[in-house]
Design an enzyme around this catalytic site. Structure first.
Site, mmCIF file in Angstrom:
data_model
loop_
_atom_site.group_PDB
_atom_site.id
_atom_site.type_symbol
_atom_site.label_atom_id
_atom_site.label_comp_id
_atom_site.label_asym_id
_atom_site.label_seq_id
_atom_site.Cartn_x
_atom_site.Cartn_y
_atom_site.Cartn_z
ATOM 1 N N HIS A 25 -2.010 5.618 5.420
ATOM 2 C CA HIS A 25 -1.653 4.996 4.144
ATOM 3 C C HIS A 25 -0.703 3.827 4.390
ATOM 4 O O HIS A 25 0.405 4.020 4.895
ATOM 5 C CB HIS A 25 -0.984 6.032 3.239
ATOM 6 C CG HIS A 25 -1.930 7.098 2.750
ATOM 7 N ND1 HIS A 25 -2.267 7.250 1.430
ATOM 8 C CD2 HIS A 25 -2.632 8.046 3.422
ATOM 9 C CE1 HIS A 25 -3.137 8.247 1.293
ATOM 10 N NE2 HIS A 25 -3.358 8.755 2.495
ATOM 11 N N CYS A 76 1.014 2.300 2.344
ATOM 12 C CA CYS A 76 2.264 2.421 1.573
ATOM 13 C C CYS A 76 3.300 3.249 2.330
ATOM 14 O O CYS A 76 4.491 3.201 2.000
ATOM 15 C CB CYS A 76 2.008 3.010 0.188
ATOM 16 S SG CYS A 76 1.436 4.714 0.194
ATOM 17 N N CYS A 95 -4.467 3.241 -2.760
ATOM 18 C CA CYS A 95 -3.696 4.339 -3.345
ATOM 19 C C CYS A 95 -3.273 3.950 -4.757
ATOM 20 O O CYS A 95 -2.919 2.805 -5.030
ATOM 21 C CB CYS A 95 -2.505 4.727 -2.472
ATOM 22 S SG CYS A 95 -0.958 3.924 -2.833
ATOM 23 N N GLU A 96 -3.382 4.920 -5.644
ATOM 24 C CA GLU A 96 -3.143 4.610 -7.053
ATOM 25 C C GLU A 96 -1.665 4.445 -7.376
ATOM 26 O O GLU A 96 -1.327 3.971 -8.452
ATOM 27 C CB GLU A 96 -3.763 5.681 -7.949
ATOM 28 C CG GLU A 96 -3.080 7.033 -7.904
ATOM 29 C CD GLU A 96 -3.775 8.046 -8.807
ATOM 30 O OE1 GLU A 96 -4.940 7.835 -9.184
ATOM 31 O OE2 GLU A 96 -3.129 9.069 -9.129
ATOM 32 N N HIS A 97 -0.797 4.817 -6.434
ATOM 33 C CA HIS A 97 0.634 4.675 -6.713
ATOM 34 C C HIS A 97 1.132 3.262 -6.428
ATOM 35 O O HIS A 97 1.978 2.755 -7.147
ATOM 36 C CB HIS A 97 1.443 5.675 -5.872
ATOM 37 C CG HIS A 97 1.058 7.089 -6.129
ATOM 38 N ND1 HIS A 97 0.677 7.959 -5.129
ATOM 39 C CD2 HIS A 97 0.962 7.787 -7.276
ATOM 40 C CE1 HIS A 97 0.380 9.131 -5.656
ATOM 41 N NE2 HIS A 97 0.537 9.055 -6.946
ATOM 42 N N HIS A 98 0.633 2.656 -5.360
ATOM 43 C CA HIS A 98 1.137 1.348 -4.952
ATOM 44 C C HIS A 98 0.057 0.274 -4.905
ATOM 45 O O HIS A 98 0.347 -0.883 -4.635
ATOM 46 C CB HIS A 98 1.787 1.441 -3.560
ATOM 47 C CG HIS A 98 2.877 2.459 -3.468
ATOM 48 N ND1 HIS A 98 2.652 3.759 -3.074
ATOM 49 C CD2 HIS A 98 4.212 2.373 -3.753
ATOM 50 C CE1 HIS A 98 3.801 4.434 -3.092
ATOM 51 N NE2 HIS A 98 4.757 3.621 -3.502
ATOM 52 N N GLN A 104 -5.790 10.561 -1.924
ATOM 53 C CA GLN A 104 -6.740 11.073 -0.919
ATOM 54 C C GLN A 104 -7.318 12.430 -1.329
ATOM 55 O O GLN A 104 -8.495 12.712 -1.092
ATOM 56 C CB GLN A 104 -6.030 11.157 0.438
ATOM 57 C CG GLN A 104 -6.975 11.466 1.584
ATOM 58 C CD GLN A 104 -6.273 11.455 2.922
ATOM 59 O OE1 GLN A 104 -5.333 10.680 3.124
ATOM 60 N NE2 GLN A 104 -6.719 12.296 3.830
HETATM 61 N N1 LIG Z 1 -0.476 13.244 -2.404
HETATM 62 C C1 LIG Z 1 -0.650 11.930 -2.201
HETATM 63 N N2 LIG Z 1 0.428 11.123 -2.234
HETATM 64 C C2 LIG Z 1 0.223 9.818 -2.013
HETATM 65 C C3 LIG Z 1 -1.036 9.269 -1.727
HETATM 66 N N3 LIG Z 1 -0.870 7.933 -1.530
HETATM 67 C C4 LIG Z 1 0.442 7.694 -1.692
HETATM 68 N N4 LIG Z 1 1.119 8.838 -1.977
HETATM 69 C C5 LIG Z 1 2.539 9.122 -2.241
HETATM 70 O O1 LIG Z 1 2.841 8.960 -3.597
HETATM 71 C C6 LIG Z 1 4.268 9.109 -3.696
HETATM 72 C C7 LIG Z 1 4.814 8.314 -4.860
HETATM 73 O O2 LIG Z 1 6.141 8.692 -4.913
HETATM 74 P P1 LIG Z 1 7.284 7.910 -5.751
HETATM 75 O O3 LIG Z 1 8.617 8.482 -5.371
HETATM 76 O O4 LIG Z 1 6.894 7.862 -7.194
HETATM 77 O O5 LIG Z 1 7.104 6.416 -5.214
HETATM 78 P P2 LIG Z 1 7.998 5.615 -4.152
HETATM 79 O O6 LIG Z 1 9.411 5.518 -4.638
HETATM 80 O O7 LIG Z 1 7.301 4.320 -3.912
HETATM 81 O O8 LIG Z 1 7.941 6.565 -2.888
HETATM 82 P P3 LIG Z 1 8.123 6.216 -1.339
HETATM 83 O O9 LIG Z 1 6.762 5.849 -0.805
HETATM 84 O O10 LIG Z 1 8.626 7.492 -0.732
HETATM 85 O O11 LIG Z 1 9.077 5.073 -1.230
HETATM 86 C C8 LIG Z 1 4.796 8.724 -2.340
HETATM 87 O O12 LIG Z 1 5.351 9.894 -1.773
HETATM 88 C C9 LIG Z 1 3.546 8.275 -1.553
HETATM 89 O O13 LIG Z 1 3.635 8.575 -0.172
HETATM 90 C C10 LIG Z 1 -2.134 10.155 -1.688
HETATM 91 O O14 LIG Z 1 -3.298 9.768 -1.469
HETATM 92 N N5 LIG Z 1 -1.896 11.467 -1.919
HETATM 93 ZN ZN LIG Z 2 0.817 4.462 -2.050
#
Ligand SMILES: Nc1nc2c(ncn2[C@@H]2O[C@H](COP(=O)(O)OP(=O)(O)OP(=O)(O)O)[C@@H](O)[C@H]2O)c(=O)[nH]1
Ligand SMILES: [Zn+2]
Length: 199
Positions: free
Chosen positions: A157, A159, A88-91, A129
């Site tokens: 996921h 994360c 996942c590109e966020h984490h 995704q």
């Molecule tokens: N739509 C989508 N969201 C994703 C995917 N993978 C991870 N995420 C979400 O990306 C979001 C990033 O939100 P942020 O609030 O910036 O990050 P965060 O503080 O780490 O969020 P939490 O996971 O809720 O603790 C989270 O809600 C993750 O669940 C994906 O493939 N698609």
């Molecule tokens: Zn993630």
């Protein structure tokens, strides 16, 4: 970075750069980078990360074009339960699950193995995704120009499991449909054949 003479030179250079970053991370999280079990860890982690993101160096459309065969078969072709591992590109944590893909040929079929290869090319990048689903869908649609294409991905996921909201059993489903799969009967036939309860 300087231009590279060849892929091998690029791979050595980039592995060394990523290795140095991992060495810094291992130290920064409070570990002893000289500890026996950790000495080679930055290099291993760099190689693993570059393997998991090798899709940036690959051309999915070229993979499909390399095995397209003229054929008049024009019923649905389904490849289901294709295992898929992405980041996942966020984490930069894994998300993983299964892809189910179908297409209806329009004069050409494609070598079956090429469909999972296309999944890997796009999965081995930093993704969400939703975009992964559309990348696969558009690649097949643009290259094979079928009468229809459908992609369903079901994934967990890490994360959301190991950290954050810590939900162990949630599964995310994404889907995309083009051409004849935009018709409800064709879409339902596909969903029935992949034996999910999505329909
Ligand atoms: N739509 C989508 N969201 C994703 C995917 N993978 C991870 N995420 C979400 O990306 C979001 C990033 O939100 P942020 O609030 O910036 O990050 P965060 O503080 O780490 O969020 P939490 O996971 O809720 O603790 C989270 O809600 C993750 O669940 C994906 O493939 N698609
Ligand atoms: Zn993630």
């Amino acid at each position: 970075m300087a231009p590279y003479r060849n892929l091998e030179e690029y791979n050595i250079e980039i592995t060394n750069e990523v290795k140095d970053h991992f060495a810094k991370i291992v130290g920064d999280i409070g570990e002893d980078i000289t500890r026996e079990g950790l000495v080679k860890t930055p290099e291993r982690a760099a190689k693993a990360m570059l393997f998991l993101t090798q899709g940036y160096q690959q051309d999915a459309e070229e993979i499909l074009r390399s095995a397209m065969f003229a054929e008049s078969y024009d019923d649905m072709v389904i490849i289901k339960d294709i295992e898929m591992y992405s980041l996942c590109e966020h984490h930069m944590l894994p998300f993983f699950g299964k892809a189910h893909i179908a297409y209806i040929p329009n004069g050409h079929i494609v070598g079956l193995s090429k469909i999972p290869r296309v999944v890997d090319v796009f999965a081995r990048r930093l993704q969400v995704q939703e975009r992964l689903t559309h990348d696969i869908l558009e690649c097949i649609n643009n290259t094979l120009k079928p009468k229809g294409v459908a992609v369903v991905i079901e994934a967990s996921h890490m994360c959301m499991m190991m950290r954050g909201v810590q939900k162990q059993n949630s599964v995310t489903t994404t889907s995309g449909f083009r051409g004849q799969f935009e018709k409800i009967e064709t879409r339902n036939e596909f969903l029935k054949l992949i034996s999910t309860d999505l329909s």
